[in-house]
Design a protein around this motif. Structure first.
Motif, PDB file in Angstrom:
ATOM      1  N   ILE A   8      -3.314   1.215  12.161  1.00 62.34           N
ATOM      2  CA  ILE A   8      -3.819   2.478  12.899  1.00 62.34           C
ATOM      3  C   ILE A   8      -2.809   2.633  14.027  1.00 62.34           C
ATOM      4  O   ILE A   8      -1.871   1.971  14.170  1.00 62.34           O
ATOM      5  N   SER A   9      -3.142   3.690  14.685  1.00 60.24           N
ATOM      6  CA  SER A   9      -2.760   3.950  16.128  1.00 60.24           C
ATOM      7  C   SER A   9      -3.672   3.624  17.111  1.00 60.24           C
ATOM      8  O   SER A   9      -4.814   3.310  16.649  1.00 60.24           O
ATOM      9  N   ARG A  10      -3.360   3.736  18.397  1.00 55.94           N
ATOM     10  CA  ARG A  10      -4.322   3.299  19.620  1.00 55.94           C
ATOM     11  C   ARG A  10      -5.370   3.948  19.382  1.00 55.94           C
ATOM     12  O   ARG A  10      -6.538   3.416  19.880  1.00 55.94           O
ATOM     13  N   ASN A  11      -5.701   5.088  19.107  1.00 52.95           N
ATOM     14  CA  ASN A  11      -6.878   5.882  19.231  1.00 52.95           C
ATOM     15  C   ASN A  11      -7.723   5.709  17.920  1.00 52.95           C
ATOM     16  O   ASN A  11      -8.796   6.430  17.750  1.00 52.95           O
ATOM     17  N   VAL A  34      -4.136  -6.232  11.948  1.00 49.17           N
ATOM     18  CA  VAL A  34      -3.998  -4.943  12.344  1.00 49.17           C
ATOM     19  C   VAL A  34      -2.698  -4.556  12.810  1.00 49.17           C
ATOM     20  O   VAL A  34      -2.106  -4.989  13.825  1.00 49.17           O
ATOM     21  N   LEU A  35      -2.100  -3.553  12.245  1.00 49.47           N
ATOM     22  CA  LEU A  35      -0.825  -3.131  12.622  1.00 49.47           C
ATOM     23  C   LEU A  35      -0.844  -2.039  13.631  1.00 49.47           C
ATOM     24  O   LEU A  35      -1.619  -0.711  12.938  1.00 49.47           O
ATOM     25  N   LEU A  36      -0.591  -1.758  14.491  1.00 49.47           N
ATOM     26  CA  LEU A  36      -0.577  -0.644  15.682  1.00 49.47           C
ATOM     27  C   LEU A  36       0.527  -0.028  15.513  1.00 49.47           C
ATOM     28  O   LEU A  36       1.676  -0.297  16.112  1.00 49.47           O
ATOM     29  N   VAL A  37       0.710   1.215  14.838  1.00 53.02           N
ATOM     30  CA  VAL A  37       1.953   2.223  14.826  1.00 53.02           C
ATOM     31  C   VAL A  37       1.905   2.789  16.145  1.00 53.02           C
ATOM     32  O   VAL A  37       1.449   4.089  16.396  1.00 53.02           O
ATOM     33  N   ASP A  38       2.403   2.427  17.316  1.00 55.27           N
ATOM     34  CA  ASP A  38       2.029   2.931  18.417  1.00 55.27           C
ATOM     35  C   ASP A  38       2.793   1.769  19.344  1.00 55.27           C
ATOM     36  O   ASP A  38       3.734   0.833  19.067  1.00 55.27           O
ATOM     37  N   ILE A  98      -4.811  -8.463   0.908  1.00 58.24           N
ATOM     38  CA  ILE A  98      -5.471  -6.926   0.498  1.00 58.24           C
ATOM     39  C   ILE A  98      -5.180  -5.983   1.706  1.00 58.24           C
ATOM     40  O   ILE A  98      -5.404  -6.391   3.005  1.00 58.24           O
ATOM     41  N   TYR A  99      -4.964  -4.457   1.506  1.00 57.16           N
ATOM     42  CA  TYR A  99      -4.903  -3.676   2.511  1.00 57.16           C
ATOM     43  C   TYR A  99      -6.069  -2.870   2.557  1.00 57.16           C
ATOM     44  O   TYR A  99      -6.580  -2.363   1.264  1.00 57.16           O
ATOM     45  N   LEU A 100      -6.733  -2.546   3.571  1.00 54.38           N
ATOM     46  CA  LEU A 100      -8.002  -1.648   3.483  1.00 54.38           C
ATOM     47  C   LEU A 100      -7.724  -0.504   4.692  1.00 54.38           C
ATOM     48  O   LEU A 100      -7.384  -1.008   5.674  1.00 54.38           O
ATOM     49  N   ASP A 101      -7.721   0.585   4.170  1.00 53.09           N
ATOM     50  CA  ASP A 101      -7.774   1.794   5.125  1.00 53.09           C
ATOM     51  C   ASP A 101      -8.872   1.625   6.325  1.00 53.09           C
ATOM     52  O   ASP A 101      -9.910   0.902   6.271  1.00 53.09           O
ATOM     53  N   PRO A 102      -8.365   2.002   7.541  1.00 54.70           N
ATOM     54  CA  PRO A 102      -9.324   1.786   8.887  1.00 54.70           C
ATOM     55  C   PRO A 102     -10.842   2.291   8.642  1.00 54.70           C
ATOM     56  O   PRO A 102     -11.675   1.861   9.172  1.00 54.70           O
ATOM     57  N   ASP A 103     -10.856   3.308   7.827  1.00 57.34           N
ATOM     58  CA  ASP A 103     -12.099   4.031   7.754  1.00 57.34           C
ATOM     59  C   ASP A 103     -13.049   3.286   6.358  1.00 57.34           C
ATOM     60  O   ASP A 103     -13.947   4.350   5.728  1.00 57.34           O
ATOM     61  N   ILE A 104     -12.860   2.231   5.928  1.00 55.86           N
ATOM     62  CA  ILE A 104     -13.385   1.629   4.951  1.00 55.86           C
ATOM     63  C   ILE A 104     -14.330   0.614   5.673  1.00 55.86           C
ATOM     64  O   ILE A 104     -14.454   0.034   6.743  1.00 55.86           O
ATOM     65  N   PHE A 105     -15.478   0.266   5.205  1.00 54.04           N
ATOM     66  CA  PHE A 105     -16.600  -0.671   5.322  1.00 54.04           C
ATOM     67  C   PHE A 105     -16.968  -1.705   3.981  1.00 54.04           C
ATOM     68  O   PHE A 105     -17.178  -1.066   3.120  1.00 54.04           O
ATOM     69  N   VAL A 106     -16.736  -2.921   4.326  1.00 56.64           N
ATOM     70  CA  VAL A 106     -16.968  -3.871   3.107  1.00 56.64           C
ATOM     71  C   VAL A 106     -18.494  -4.435   3.190  1.00 56.64           C
ATOM     72  O   VAL A 106     -18.884  -4.745   4.152  1.00 56.64           O
TER      73      VAL A 106
END
Length: 403
Positions: A8-11, A34-38, A98-106
């Motif tokens: 993600i970025s911080r937002n 969580v990797l913060l690209v910021d 595993i990588y999951l996009d931030p807008d995923i829900f398990v």
């Protein structure tokens, strides 16, 4: 043990909290990164988050400022994905990741995925498992441009074949991770079309309960039974990808499609209602106004898409300088060449929201009709071929450099 991660970025902290909590609730004792690209702004306290934070510059990517400048936020966030996966495998020793996009829900424990990663080295999910038979968007042609597989999910082992795959993928993402569908590129995702051809340890997940999203709703229907969600009456819903969700229009499934609304698909309404509640409760409103560090020069001036592309095609002209430095050569050139603007709205436009009745487009069309009459059929067609080529900003070198 299976570990998971997102970028993600911080937002997007509210999304990271949501996906990490949904995963950790079903995988007690597992780790979520969580990797913060910021860059931290001094007010970021992530000590109480459910996940382990990692800042992008901790990855040690060579020439990172140059990469962060040439890519926009989506390109950079996706292009560092293989680097992040490699870093986690090296530093934290996860056996399966595993990588999951931030807008995923398990929704269900990913035991089957964990089990397959004991046997194979790379797991992928295709966008869809059956043909699309209507004229709505997205269409099959869209996935020929964007990629057959959706890289909102990928699973890798910590074995040599997966490492070789990540090395190959990383090199391509860091050099050519652009959103340039006309030149055959789409971030990290399009490259993965090659993966099953190049790497025999790839397995394609055909479980309809994995990576359910707007792009495969034509073939997947949800029902609740005994407290669990089922897909097509038989497969448990493992994870849903809420890509393009609109928090201001509760009837809209995704801003990227026009096939269904929630009025058409009442089976999805409980999922969307619950997901919106989760994300809103995880700090959605606090994200407003959070600026992306790599979106601005050091003096706060916006870096436009055009400035990034001109920098990307500059070769060694700016070698050794910090492209973000407002006192540096890149800013000076961008200002002199009129590459800067207070807004940068080009990414907001696409096939679903282009108004062909706009007077500006009508003026463009009138000019093209005039050009066709003046040039004739053959030369007009040649002009269109050249305009198609030069419409890719990185191909406009002759307009910016004389040598």
């Amino acid at each position: 043990m299976l570990a998971a991660c997102t970028i993600i970025s911080r937002n997007y902290l509210h999304f990271a909290r949501t996906v990490s909590r949904s995963f950790l609730a079903l995988h007690p004792g597992a780790a979520f990164y969580v990797l913060l690209v910021d860059r931290a702004d001094g007010n970021d306290d992530l000590s109480n988050e459910p996940f382990t934070p990692v800042w992008v510059e901790e990855l040690g990517i060579p020439h990172f400022p140059s990469i962060a400048f040439k890519y926009n936020i989506l390109e950079l966030s996706t292009s560092v994905k293989p680097s992040f996966l490699k870093w986690l495998l090296d530093r934290h020793g996860a056996e399966r990741l595993i990588y999951l996009d931030p807008d995923i829900f398990v929704y269900t424990a990913l035991d089957a995925i964990d089990g397959r990663l004991r046997e194979v080295d790379i797991l992928l999910t295709p966008h869809m498992l059956s043909p699309i038979r209507d004229a709505k968007q997205p269409a099959e042609q869209d996935f020929l441009r964007a990629g057959v597989f959706n890289l909102g999910f990928i699973g890798v082992s910590n074995r040599r074949p997966a490492r070789e795959f990540l090395d190959w993928w990383e090199a391509r993402c860091l050099s050519s991770g652009y959103i340039e569908q006309r030149s055959g590129l789409f971030v990290d995702q399009k490259w993965i079309n090659f993966a099953p051809c190049f790497f025999p340890s790839v397995e394609i997940i055909r479980d309809p309960g994995c990576n359910v999203a707007y792009w495969n709703l034509h073939e997947r229907f949800i029902e609740e039974k005994n407290g669990h969600y089922l897909v097509n009456g038989s497969s448990e819903l493992k994870f849903f990808h809420f890509s393009g969700i609109d928090f201001h229009d509760i009837n809209r499934i995704s801003k990227h499609q026009d096939r269904f609304t929630l009025r058409d698909r009442s089976d999805l309404a409980p999922l969307f209602e619950a997901y919106r509640t989760e994300v809103l409760g995880n700090g959605y409103s606090a994200a407003a106004g959070v600026r992306y560090t790599f979106g601005y020069f050091s003096n706060g001036v916006l870096i436009t898409e055009l400035a990034r592309r001109v920098y990307a095609m500059s070769g060694d002209r700016f070698a050794g300088c910090d492209p973000f430095d407002a006192n540096g050569e890149v800013f000076s050139h961008s200002k002199k060449a009129r590459l800067l603007s207070k807004t940068d709205s080009s990414s907001r436009y696409g096939a679903l929201n282009t108004d062909l009745g706009d007077f500006r487009l009508k003026l463009v069309h009138a000019c093209l009709r005039f050009a066709r009459l003046v040039l004739g059929a053959d030369r007009y067609t040649l002009l269109m071929r050249y305009l198609g080529y030069i419409s890719i900003l990185r191909n406009q070198g002759p307009l910016f450099w004389r040598d």
